[in-house]
Design a protein around this motif. Structure first.
Motif, PDB file in Angstrom:
ATOM      1  N   LEU A 216       7.178  -2.204  -5.507  1.00 59.12           N
ATOM      2  CA  LEU A 216       8.593  -2.534  -5.838  1.00 59.12           C
ATOM      3  C   LEU A 216       8.973  -2.172  -7.036  1.00 59.12           C
ATOM      4  CD1 LEU A 216       9.947  -5.040  -4.165  1.00 59.12           C
ATOM      5  CD2 LEU A 216       9.277  -6.432  -5.746  1.00 59.12           C
ATOM      6  N   ASP A 217      10.312  -1.669  -7.371  1.00 59.30           N
ATOM      7  CA  ASP A 217      10.815  -1.237  -8.475  1.00 59.30           C
ATOM      8  C   ASP A 217      11.454  -2.421  -9.105  1.00 59.30           C
ATOM      9  OD1 ASP A 217      12.496  -0.204 -10.692  1.00 59.30           O
ATOM     10  OD2 ASP A 217      12.699   1.750  -9.934  1.00 59.30           O
ATOM     11  N   LEU A 218      10.607  -3.037 -10.276  1.00 55.16           N
ATOM     12  CA  LEU A 218      11.216  -4.202 -10.737  1.00 55.16           C
ATOM     13  C   LEU A 218      12.234  -4.174 -11.692  1.00 55.16           C
ATOM     14  CD1 LEU A 218       7.981  -6.228 -11.057  1.00 55.16           C
ATOM     15  CD2 LEU A 218       9.512  -6.225  -9.394  1.00 55.16           C
ATOM     16  N   ARG A 523       5.953 -14.326   2.301  1.00 50.98           N
ATOM     17  CA  ARG A 523       6.115 -12.809   2.733  1.00 50.98           C
ATOM     18  C   ARG A 523       4.865 -11.975   2.021  1.00 50.98           C
ATOM     19  NH1 ARG A 523      10.989  -9.641  -0.353  1.00 50.98           N
ATOM     20  NH2 ARG A 523       9.736  -7.892   0.110  1.00 50.98           N
ATOM     21  N   ASP A 524       4.728 -11.079   2.479  1.00 49.04           N
ATOM     22  CA  ASP A 524       3.632 -10.077   2.322  1.00 49.04           C
ATOM     23  C   ASP A 524       3.984  -9.585   0.824  1.00 49.04           C
ATOM     24  OD1 ASP A 524       1.847  -7.855   1.991  1.00 49.04           O
ATOM     25  OD2 ASP A 524       1.662  -7.515   4.149  1.00 49.04           O
ATOM     26  N   TRP A 525       2.847  -9.817  -0.027  1.00 46.34           N
ATOM     27  CA  TRP A 525       2.909  -9.049  -1.200  1.00 46.34           C
ATOM     28  C   TRP A 525       2.582  -7.636  -1.698  1.00 46.34           C
ATOM     29  CZ3 TRP A 525       2.463 -13.008  -6.083  1.00 46.34           C
ATOM     30  CH2 TRP A 525       3.260 -13.976  -5.766  1.00 46.34           C
ATOM     31  N   GLU A 526       2.337  -6.710  -0.645  1.00 45.25           N
ATOM     32  CA  GLU A 526       1.909  -5.738  -0.881  1.00 45.25           C
ATOM     33  C   GLU A 526       2.824  -4.715  -1.805  1.00 45.25           C
ATOM     34  OE1 GLU A 526       0.207  -1.752  -0.161  1.00 45.25           O
ATOM     35  OE2 GLU A 526      -0.480  -3.782   0.683  1.00 45.25           O
ATOM     36  N   GLU A 527       4.084  -4.784  -1.663  1.00 39.61           N
ATOM     37  CA  GLU A 527       4.875  -4.049  -2.720  1.00 39.61           C
ATOM     38  C   GLU A 527       4.963  -4.588  -3.963  1.00 39.61           C
ATOM     39  OE1 GLU A 527       7.944  -3.700   1.342  1.00 39.61           O
ATOM     40  OE2 GLU A 527       7.678  -5.518   0.030  1.00 39.61           O
ATOM     41  N   LEU A 528       4.626  -5.899  -4.060  1.00 36.17           N
ATOM     42  CA  LEU A 528       4.681  -6.570  -5.255  1.00 36.17           C
ATOM     43  C   LEU A 528       3.435  -6.043  -6.026  1.00 36.17           C
ATOM     44  CD1 LEU A 528       6.077  -8.141  -7.418  1.00 36.17           C
ATOM     45  CD2 LEU A 528       5.156 -10.185  -6.395  1.00 36.17           C
ATOM     46  N   TRP A 529       2.185  -6.220  -5.305  1.00 35.54           N
ATOM     47  CA  TRP A 529       1.065  -5.986  -6.030  1.00 35.54           C
ATOM     48  C   TRP A 529       0.910  -4.543  -6.304  1.00 35.54           C
ATOM     49  CZ3 TRP A 529      -3.099  -8.163  -7.579  1.00 35.54           C
ATOM     50  CH2 TRP A 529      -4.389  -7.163  -7.937  1.00 35.54           C
ATOM     51  N   GLY A 530       1.770  -3.478  -5.574  1.00 36.97           N
ATOM     52  CA  GLY A 530       1.558  -2.007  -6.019  1.00 36.97           C
ATOM     53  C   GLY A 530       2.399  -1.764  -7.452  1.00 36.97           C
ATOM     54  N   TRP A 531       3.172  -2.838  -7.796  1.00 34.26           N
ATOM     55  CA  TRP A 531       3.619  -2.507  -9.229  1.00 34.26           C
ATOM     56  C   TRP A 531       2.430  -2.871 -10.268  1.00 34.26           C
ATOM     57  CZ3 TRP A 531       5.110  -4.974 -13.813  1.00 34.26           C
ATOM     58  CH2 TRP A 531       6.048  -4.472 -14.701  1.00 34.26           C
ATOM     59  N   LYS A 532       2.418  -1.937 -10.994  1.00 35.34           N
ATOM     60  CA  LYS A 532       1.073  -1.809 -11.921  1.00 35.34           C
ATOM     61  C   LYS A 532       0.862  -2.578 -13.169  1.00 35.34           C
ATOM     62  CE  LYS A 532      -1.537   0.910  -9.177  1.00 35.34           C
ATOM     63  NZ  LYS A 532      -0.520   0.795  -8.043  1.00 35.34           N
ATOM     64  N   GLY A 533       2.201  -3.150 -13.529  1.00 37.45           N
ATOM     65  CA  GLY A 533       2.258  -3.955 -14.770  1.00 37.45           C
ATOM     66  C   GLY A 533       1.921  -5.235 -14.651  1.00 37.45           C
ATOM     67  N   ALA A 534       2.244  -6.189 -15.747  1.00 31.81           N
ATOM     68  CA  ALA A 534       1.823  -7.477 -15.932  1.00 31.81           C
ATOM     69  C   ALA A 534       3.020  -8.154 -15.647  1.00 31.81           C
ATOM     70  CB  ALA A 534       0.928  -7.699 -17.199  1.00 31.81           C
ATOM     71  N   PHE A 535       3.021  -9.667 -15.346  1.00 31.37           N
ATOM     72  CA  PHE A 535       4.227 -10.211 -15.201  1.00 31.37           C
ATOM     73  C   PHE A 535       3.969 -11.849 -14.904  1.00 31.37           C
ATOM     74  CE2 PHE A 535       3.593  -8.818 -10.758  1.00 31.37           C
ATOM     75  CZ  PHE A 535       3.581 -10.088  -9.993  1.00 31.37           C
ATOM     76  N   ALA A 536       4.970 -12.633 -15.266  1.00 32.81           N
ATOM     77  CA  ALA A 536       4.997 -14.078 -14.987  1.00 32.81           C
ATOM     78  C   ALA A 536       6.487 -14.148 -14.617  1.00 32.81           C
ATOM     79  CB  ALA A 536       4.815 -14.908 -15.965  1.00 32.81           C
ATOM     80  N   TYR A 537       7.217 -15.376 -14.574  1.00 39.34           N
ATOM     81  CA  TYR A 537       8.463 -15.501 -14.229  1.00 39.34           C
ATOM     82  C   TYR A 537       9.266 -16.284 -15.269  1.00 39.34           C
ATOM     83  CZ  TYR A 537       8.172 -19.914 -11.159  1.00 39.34           C
ATOM     84  OH  TYR A 537       7.663 -21.066 -10.751  1.00 39.34           O
ATOM     85  N   ARG A 538      10.706 -16.375 -15.046  1.00 42.41           N
ATOM     86  CA  ARG A 538      11.594 -17.072 -16.082  1.00 42.41           C
ATOM     87  C   ARG A 538      11.389 -18.414 -15.763  1.00 42.41           C
ATOM     88  NH1 ARG A 538      16.704 -14.919 -18.172  1.00 42.41           N
ATOM     89  NH2 ARG A 538      17.638 -16.535 -19.221  1.00 42.41           N
TER      90      ARG A 538
END
Length: 736
Positions: A216-218, A523-538
């Motif tokens: 996923l391109d965040l 939903r499946d988190w495959e694409e989100l897992w592929g993003w290598k950075g760290a995150f939380a949410y707003r």
């Protein structure tokens, strides 16, 4: 003891112009006070050490506010010209004196009577938390970028002071014939190429699984979903649905949507990739290297950030922390994980692992007692015995789930000792590690209880913690003894504070993503897992973090920064405090703050935002998950799982631990394979309601007429385990 004119007051009386003026004569609230004044041996009111001042309340002429000023009336009178002069007077000076006095008392109390021992900061808000110098912040950034943890084209923070554009293996190399991207870049891409696409739908009945290895391109997701740029949650979910092919068989023609493409696969041009290693370059030629930074006033600065180990690979692990008896809440979290993630339950049990798909796991961290409880040497064996006896958890001990559902025993001492950045220093806090946003819940060390426990048991701070206020036996059901939240009034605050800390420990030690137990996978988190950075949410409308979802790379420089900063700031891991750490340290770009549309799609609506164009379902209260208004009660049963915030990765329902997902069938309903758990659950539900156990062959008329979203989701996940329907992606569970 004789009081010196305790009832004398300075009274503001109205003048002809309507203003207030100071009366030079004594005033008394009643005859008793006047008589006391007249019979006092000290009748001169100016010898008193206090002055009572009455100020009328605007628009309420019959009522006055009384202020007691610890100053002699003679001094107060000197500040106000005599009323006999006829000048127009008001109580501004007296109010200012009272305010300054109260502020002085507060300041001395905070400085000498609190744990932090600091003077208050009346004008700058919260005190600064920064303990790293600019050169160290820059080293951390360089380490993270070189490790591939910054796969973004977003600008680097100016305050960190980069003197050149770092090499970034997380983004593609610039095209030879296109230098426009390089001109606007803040890092130089050295990574492999990207191919963006919309997932191709081949079966209109079910959406396809994400392409293995897709990412996923965040950056693009934020462009289409960020609240601060006036993007609507409703529109964000459409972009996410289209990209993942979740509108299978129901998509509407939209025209060219290339600008919405946010999923990509990486090319095979690794041979041409510039190899980089974590760089800890230091720039010492700055005239004023820390100009503009504001450092913590109560902690020394950290030593230089040097000789940091290389990044550690991590597998797709999802952590959940749980305290108290296992209930339908973690039960639903696990079921939703099995229903949506690519865990391979549709394949034979002994099939070899796929070379393309890395099977994710969910780790349930069980805290076996209250957050400040006495150590138990049999904690691990007791945990499994309790899980096996609990109808909500027993099904997940089935061998079919052993590769994907892992139960882990939480031990606070062991976990804290496992973090290299704090293992040698966290004990200095003793029983004060329970800090939530600056509110410290003190516990004390009980040496005798520790001696009584077996040598193999470990507890908090290598000692047993008990409450500081009173003995345990006198504080039954108190805040320190609660285990699980049974109602809104009986809330397990200590476990919540412990979980604020636990999520950072787990992600830093083991890698992976932490989720609160009140989270439902959608939903499946495959694409989100592929993003290598760290995150939380707003945090809804605020530019703060909510760490109900937290992703950190294993053993990262960012994790080191967070732990060392928290250690120097009273061990506070509340998300609002963590937001201060990253903001003051200019690390927000490394801990990405994702739009809450991805994980918390109803939050803005519950706070009164975007109600002109809400997403579906339209929930204006988190409780509506469990009980919709009657006029909207038809939607869950009519639309089912597919109609619940389609496109979002998960849904966070914000506590409500005490609300059953399925009031009329409040037990695990997983079929004959787990009939023992169902029978026990029925018996417990009947005992809790003081009603006879229901017949397993009950009629449809015994059920609720309108089913809530919570009930529909629970029964959908259970139908998959029973084998009555496939999972979200059309795959039936295989028990062979």
């Amino acid at each position: 003891m004789r009081l010196h004119n305790p009832h004398h007051r300075i009274l503001f009386i109205p003048s002809l112009s309507g203003r207030q003026r100071l009366s030079p004569l004594p005033s008394f609230s009643n005859a008793v006070h006047e008589k006391h004044h007249l019979t006092s041996s000290s009748r001169d009111y100016r010898t008193s050490w206090i002055t009572r001042v009455e100020i009328p309340i605007p628009f309420v002429p019959s009522r006055r506010i009384q202020l007691i000023i610890p100053l002699p009336p003679r001094f107060v009178g000197s500040l106000l010209p005599s009323a006999r002069s006829g000048r127009k007077r008001n109580g501004t000076v007296l109010i200012l004196i009272a305010f300054l006095f109260l502020w002085t008392i507060f300041a001395f109390t905070k400085r000498f009577a609190t744990r932090s021992k600091t003077w208050p900061q009346p004008f700058s808000g919260d005190p600064p938390t920064l303990v790293y110098e600019r050169a160290d912040l820059r080293r951390m950034w360089l380490w993270e970028i070189a490790s591939g943890h910054y796969p973004s084209n977003r600008p680097l923070p100016v305050a960190v002071g980069f003197q050149s554009m770092p090499l970034n293996p997380g983004i593609p190399k610039p095209q030879k014939n296109n230098l426009s991207g390089l001109l606007n870049a803040t890092t130089i891409g050295t990574g492999v190429s990207r191919t963006y696409f919309h997932v191709n739908v081949t079966d209109p009945s079910f959406p396809p699984r994400p392409v293995p290895g897709s990412v996923l391109d965040l950056d693009i997701v934020q462009d289409n979903c960020e609240f601060s740029t006036n993007q609507y949650v409703r529109d964000c979910l459409e972009v996410l649905r289209m990209g993942a092919g979740l509108d299978n068989g129901k998509s509407i023609r939209r025209g060219n949507a290339d600008k919405w493409k946010h999923i990509f696969t990486e090319g095979k041009d690794a041979d041409g990739m510039t190899q980089t290693t974590p760089v800890l370059a230091n720039f010492l030629d700055e005239a004023n290297p820390n100009e503009g930074l504001e450092f913590s006033r109560k902690a020394p600065r950290e030593p230089p950030f040097l000789n940091y180990p290389p990044p550690k690979p991590s597998t797709p692990i999802y952590h959940i922390f749980w305290a108290g008896p296992f209930t339908d809440k973690p039960y639903i979290a696990i079921l939703s994980f099995l229903f949506t993630q690519n865990v391979g339950l549709h394949l034979p049990r002994n099939s070899p692992p796929s070379k393309e798909v890395c099977r994710p796991q969910i780790w349930l961290w069980i805290n076996p007692g209250p957050a400040a409880a006495i150590a138990n040497p049999r904690a691990r064996s007791d945990m499994y015995e309790t899980l096996a006896a609990n109808p909500w958890s027993a099904p997940f001990l089935h061998p079919r789930f052993e590769d994907v559902v892992k139960f882990k025993l939480w031990n606070t001492t062991e976990q804290l000792d496992g973090v290299p950045e704090i293992k040698d220093e966290w004990r200095i806090f003793g029983g004060s590690i329970f800090n939530s946003g600056g509110y410290v819940y003190e516990v004390k060390i009980d040496k005798e209880a520790e001696k009584a426990s077996s040598a193999g048991a470990s507890s908090l701070a290598n000692d047993t913690l008990t409450t500081a206020e009173e003995p345990r036996k006198q504080q039954k059901n108190g805040i320190y003894d609660r285990l699980g939240s049974k109602s809104q009034q009986d809330y397990d605050r200590m476990s919540v504070i412990l979980s604020d800390m636990a999520r950072f420990i787990l992600c830093h030690r083991f890698g992976g993503t932490y989720l609160d137990a009140d989270t439902i996978f959608l939903r499946d988190w495959e694409e989100l897992w592929g993003w290598k950075g760290a995150f939380a949410y707003r945090w809804s409308r605020l530019e703060k973090y909510n760490t109900a979802v937290l992703r950190l790379n294993k053993g990262s420089a960012l994790g080191s920064f967070l732990f060392r900063t928290a250690l120097k700031n009273d061990f506070d891991f509340h998300p609002m405090t963590v937001s201060r750490y990253t903001k003051e340290g200019h690390m927000e770009g490394l801990l990405l703050r994702l739009p809450d549309a991805l994980f918390d799609s109803a939050w803005l609506n519950t706070e009164g935002y975007q109600n002109d164009r809400p997403p579906f379902p339209y929930l204006t209260d988190f409780h509506h998950l469990f009980s919709l208004p009657r006029e909207h009660g038809a939607a869950p049963l009519a639309l089912g799982f597919e109609g619940f915030f389609r496109g979002a990765f998960s849904y966070h329902f914000h506590n409500y631990w005490w609300e059953p997902f399925d009031p009329s069938r409040n037990w695990p309903d997983l079929g004959l394979r787990f009939i023992k758990s169902e029978r026990k659950g029925r018996e417990e539900a009947a005992a809790a309601s003081a009603a006879p156990a229901t017949d397993p062959k009950e009629n449809v008329t015994d059920d609720m007429r309108d089913l809530s979203w919570a009930t529909v989701l629970k029964r959908t996940f259970e139908a998959y385990i029973r084998g009555e329907r496939p999972n979200m992606y059309g795959e039936y569970i295989n028990w062979s």
